[in-house]
Scaffold this motif. Structure first.
Motif, PDB file in Angstrom:
ATOM      1  N   THR A  42       0.851  -1.189   0.000  1.00 25.82           N
ATOM      2  CA  THR A  42       0.000   0.000   0.000  1.00 25.82           C
ATOM      3  C   THR A  42       0.893   1.247   0.000  1.00 25.82           C
ATOM      4  OG1 THR A  42      -0.062   0.216   2.404  1.00 25.82           O
ATOM      5  CG2 THR A  42      -1.749  -1.218   1.366  1.00 25.82           C
ATOM      6  N   PRO A  43       0.328   2.413  -0.351  1.00 25.55           N
ATOM      7  CA  PRO A  43       1.128   3.636  -0.275  1.00 25.55           C
ATOM      8  C   PRO A  43       1.727   3.862   1.120  1.00 25.55           C
ATOM      9  CG  PRO A  43      -0.823   4.042  -1.572  1.00 25.55           C
ATOM     10  CD  PRO A  43      -0.976   2.655  -0.977  1.00 25.55           C
ATOM     11  N   LEU A  44       0.951   3.580   2.173  1.00 22.04           N
ATOM     12  CA  LEU A  44       1.478   3.746   3.536  1.00 22.04           C
ATOM     13  C   LEU A  44       2.660   2.820   3.785  1.00 22.04           C
ATOM     14  CD1 LEU A  44       1.376   4.908   6.378  1.00 22.04           C
ATOM     15  CD2 LEU A  44      -0.327   3.169   6.949  1.00 22.04           C
ATOM     16  N   GLN A  45       2.559   1.569   3.386  1.00 26.99           N
ATOM     17  CA  GLN A  45       3.658   0.618   3.571  1.00 26.99           C
ATOM     18  C   GLN A  45       4.902   1.067   2.808  1.00 26.99           C
ATOM     19  OE1 GLN A  45       1.375  -2.787   2.220  1.00 26.99           O
ATOM     20  NE2 GLN A  45       1.483  -3.723   4.253  1.00 26.99           N
ATOM     21  N   ARG A  46       4.710   1.581   1.617  1.00 28.88           N
ATOM     22  CA  ARG A  46       5.846   2.065   0.808  1.00 28.88           C
ATOM     23  C   ARG A  46       6.556   3.214   1.520  1.00 28.88           C
ATOM     24  NH1 ARG A  46       3.640   2.067  -5.439  1.00 28.88           N
ATOM     25  NH2 ARG A  46       2.863  -0.075  -5.456  1.00 28.88           N
ATOM     26  N   HIS A  47       5.765   4.169   2.027  1.00 26.95           N
ATOM     27  CA  HIS A  47       6.362   5.300   2.729  1.00 26.95           C
ATOM     28  C   HIS A  47       7.095   4.845   3.982  1.00 26.95           C
ATOM     29  CE1 HIS A  47       4.162   8.901   0.796  1.00 26.95           C
ATOM     30  NE2 HIS A  47       4.264   7.909  -0.068  1.00 26.95           N
ATOM     31  N   GLN A  48       6.509   3.912   4.715  1.00 24.58           N
ATOM     32  CA  GLN A  48       7.169   3.385   5.911  1.00 24.58           C
ATOM     33  C   GLN A  48       8.500   2.731   5.554  1.00 24.58           C
ATOM     34  OE1 GLN A  48       3.916   0.925   7.268  1.00 24.58           O
ATOM     35  NE2 GLN A  48       3.295   2.430   8.808  1.00 24.58           N
ATOM     36  N   MET A  49       8.537   2.024   4.436  1.00 25.27           N
ATOM     37  CA  MET A  49       9.781   1.379   4.009  1.00 25.27           C
ATOM     38  C   MET A  49      10.861   2.419   3.737  1.00 25.27           C
ATOM     39  SD  MET A  49       8.083  -1.478   1.485  1.00 25.27           S
ATOM     40  CE  MET A  49       9.628  -2.180   0.865  1.00 25.27           C
ATOM     41  N   VAL A  50      10.478   3.522   3.100  1.00 25.40           N
ATOM     42  CA  VAL A  50      11.450   4.591   2.818  1.00 25.40           C
ATOM     43  C   VAL A  50      11.892   5.246   4.119  1.00 25.40           C
ATOM     44  CG1 VAL A  50      11.809   6.814   1.683  1.00 25.40           C
ATOM     45  CG2 VAL A  50      10.563   4.988   0.483  1.00 25.40           C
ATOM     46  N   TYR A  51      10.951   5.576   4.996  1.00 30.64           N
ATOM     47  CA  TYR A  51      11.307   6.206   6.272  1.00 30.64           C
ATOM     48  C   TYR A  51      12.260   5.338   7.097  1.00 30.64           C
ATOM     49  CZ  TYR A  51       8.072  10.124   5.837  1.00 30.64           C
ATOM     50  OH  TYR A  51       7.435  11.268   5.435  1.00 30.64           O
ATOM     51  N   ARG A  52      12.060   4.023   7.071  1.00 32.04           N
ATOM     52  CA  ARG A  52      12.954   3.123   7.823  1.00 32.04           C
ATOM     53  C   ARG A  52      14.405   3.233   7.353  1.00 32.04           C
ATOM     54  NH1 ARG A  52       8.480  -0.436   8.211  1.00 32.04           N
ATOM     55  NH2 ARG A  52       8.991  -1.470   6.258  1.00 32.04           N
TER      56      ARG A  52
END
Length: 80
Positions: A42-52
């Motif tokens: 999902t878009p949220l999961q993608r953003h979380q992956m980048v933030y990590r």
């Protein structure tokens, strides 16, 4: 922090990734990140992956980060 440093962190932290990071003031950043790891996320999961990949830099040296996270297929469709 300069855009190249952020790009390096993102690309080191995500498999099969390319990132482009821009900034006018080296505090607020915009990133376009393309990775096959985003498939079926999902878009949220993608953003979380980048933030990590950025760890404690977010909220510190990186005051704000706009993210466009795409799969390779989406990148081709959008012409990026």
């Amino acid at each position: 922090m300069v855009p190249k440093e952020i790009q390096t962190l993102i690309e080191a932290g995500l498999p099969d990734c390319t990132a482009t990071v821009l900034s006018d003031d080296e505090t607020h950043f915009a990133a376009v990140v393309t990775s096959s790891a985003f498939v079926d996320k999902t878009p949220l999961q993608r953003h979380q992956m980048v933030y990590r990949t950025l760890g404690d830099c977010v909220g510190g040296e990186i005051h704000a980060l706009s993210i466009k996270a795409l799969t390779p297929e989406e990148s081709t469709i959008d012409g990026r």
